[in-house]
Scaffold this motif. Sequence first.
Motif, PDB file in Angstrom:
ATOM      1  N   VAL A  13     -35.362 -39.957 -32.852  1.00 58.75           N
ATOM      2  CA  VAL A  13     -35.020 -39.879 -34.273  1.00 58.75           C
ATOM      3  C   VAL A  13     -36.217 -39.355 -35.063  1.00 58.75           C
ATOM      4  O   VAL A  13     -36.064 -38.480 -35.918  1.00 58.75           O
ATOM      5  N   LYS A  14     -37.400 -39.848 -34.765  1.00 58.01           N
ATOM      6  CA  LYS A  14     -38.608 -39.392 -35.457  1.00 58.01           C
ATOM      7  C   LYS A  14     -38.817 -37.897 -35.235  1.00 58.01           C
ATOM      8  O   LYS A  14     -39.144 -37.157 -36.161  1.00 58.01           O
ATOM      9  N   ASP A  15     -38.612 -37.433 -34.018  1.00 58.35           N
ATOM     10  CA  ASP A  15     -38.753 -36.010 -33.710  1.00 58.35           C
ATOM     11  C   ASP A  15     -37.753 -35.177 -34.520  1.00 58.35           C
ATOM     12  O   ASP A  15     -38.107 -34.127 -35.069  1.00 58.35           O
ATOM     13  N   ALA A  16     -36.519 -35.650 -34.609  1.00 59.90           N
ATOM     14  CA  ALA A  16     -35.495 -34.926 -35.381  1.00 59.90           C
ATOM     15  C   ALA A  16     -35.851 -34.909 -36.865  1.00 59.90           C
ATOM     16  O   ALA A  16     -35.666 -33.888 -37.543  1.00 59.90           O
ATOM     17  N   GLU A  17     -36.377 -36.018 -37.379  1.00 60.38           N
ATOM     18  CA  GLU A  17     -36.796 -36.061 -38.781  1.00 60.38           C
ATOM     19  C   GLU A  17     -37.922 -35.061 -39.044  1.00 60.38           C
ATOM     20  O   GLU A  17     -37.921 -34.360 -40.062  1.00 60.38           O
ATOM     21  N   GLU A  18     -38.862 -34.987 -38.117  1.00 53.67           N
ATOM     22  CA  GLU A  18     -39.973 -34.044 -38.272  1.00 53.67           C
ATOM     23  C   GLU A  18     -39.475 -32.599 -38.221  1.00 53.67           C
ATOM     24  O   GLU A  18     -39.949 -31.752 -38.981  1.00 53.67           O
ATOM     25  N   ALA A  19     -38.515 -32.319 -37.333  1.00 55.06           N
ATOM     26  CA  ALA A  19     -37.944 -30.976 -37.242  1.00 55.06           C
ATOM     27  C   ALA A  19     -37.214 -30.618 -38.538  1.00 55.06           C
ATOM     28  O   ALA A  19     -37.356 -29.500 -39.056  1.00 55.06           O
ATOM     29  N   ARG A  20     -36.445 -31.573 -39.063  1.00 52.53           N
ATOM     30  CA  ARG A  20     -35.749 -31.357 -40.343  1.00 52.53           C
ATOM     31  C   ARG A  20     -36.743 -31.059 -41.455  1.00 52.53           C
ATOM     32  O   ARG A  20     -36.570 -30.111 -42.219  1.00 52.53           O
ATOM     33  N   ASP A  21     -37.798 -31.854 -41.523  1.00 48.60           N
ATOM     34  CA  ASP A  21     -38.794 -31.670 -42.577  1.00 48.60           C
ATOM     35  C   ASP A  21     -39.528 -30.342 -42.427  1.00 48.60           C
ATOM     36  O   ASP A  21     -39.823 -29.672 -43.421  1.00 48.60           O
ATOM     37  N   ASP A  22     -39.804 -29.949 -41.186  1.00 48.35           N
ATOM     38  CA  ASP A  22     -40.460 -28.669 -40.930  1.00 48.35           C
ATOM     39  C   ASP A  22     -39.570 -27.514 -41.392  1.00 48.35           C
ATOM     40  O   ASP A  22     -40.039 -26.571 -42.039  1.00 48.35           O
ATOM     41  N   LEU A  23     -38.282 -27.600 -41.084  1.00 44.24           N
ATOM     42  CA  LEU A  23     -37.337 -26.571 -41.515  1.00 44.24           C
ATOM     43  C   LEU A  23     -37.243 -26.534 -43.033  1.00 44.24           C
ATOM     44  O   LEU A  23     -37.265 -25.458 -43.641  1.00 44.24           O
ATOM     45  N   ARG A  24     -37.169 -27.695 -43.656  1.00 42.70           N
ATOM     46  CA  ARG A  24     -37.087 -27.759 -45.121  1.00 42.70           C
ATOM     47  C   ARG A  24     -38.308 -27.081 -45.760  1.00 42.70           C
ATOM     48  O   ARG A  24     -38.182 -26.309 -46.699  1.00 42.70           O
ATOM     49  N   THR A  25     -39.482 -27.355 -45.212  1.00 43.23           N
ATOM     50  CA  THR A  25     -40.714 -26.764 -45.745  1.00 43.23           C
ATOM     51  C   THR A  25     -40.716 -25.246 -45.561  1.00 43.23           C
ATOM     52  O   THR A  25     -41.082 -24.504 -46.478  1.00 43.23           O
TER      53      THR A  25
END
Length: 75
Positions: A13-25
């Motif tokens: 879940v943490k990895d997916a959150e980081e990927a989402r945040d990276d994409l958002r940025t």
Amino acid sequence: MGDVERDPAAERVKDAEEARDDLRTALKGAGITLPSLSLDGVSLAGDIPRPLVDLGRCTPDLARRLAETIRKGAT
């Protein structure tokens, strides 16, 4: 004390959150905001979650801008 054992489900879940945040940025840097960008709730269910990043919905105009940005980056 030894190393703290990490929960594999929480790590996913943490990895997916980081990927989402990276994409958002990255999208923000290109002037694009996907208002519904999130984690897919259904993919988080169960004992062993398999998190998916949900790109959500956007207007046709935003879809075209996103496509153009991707085309520019692919060349």
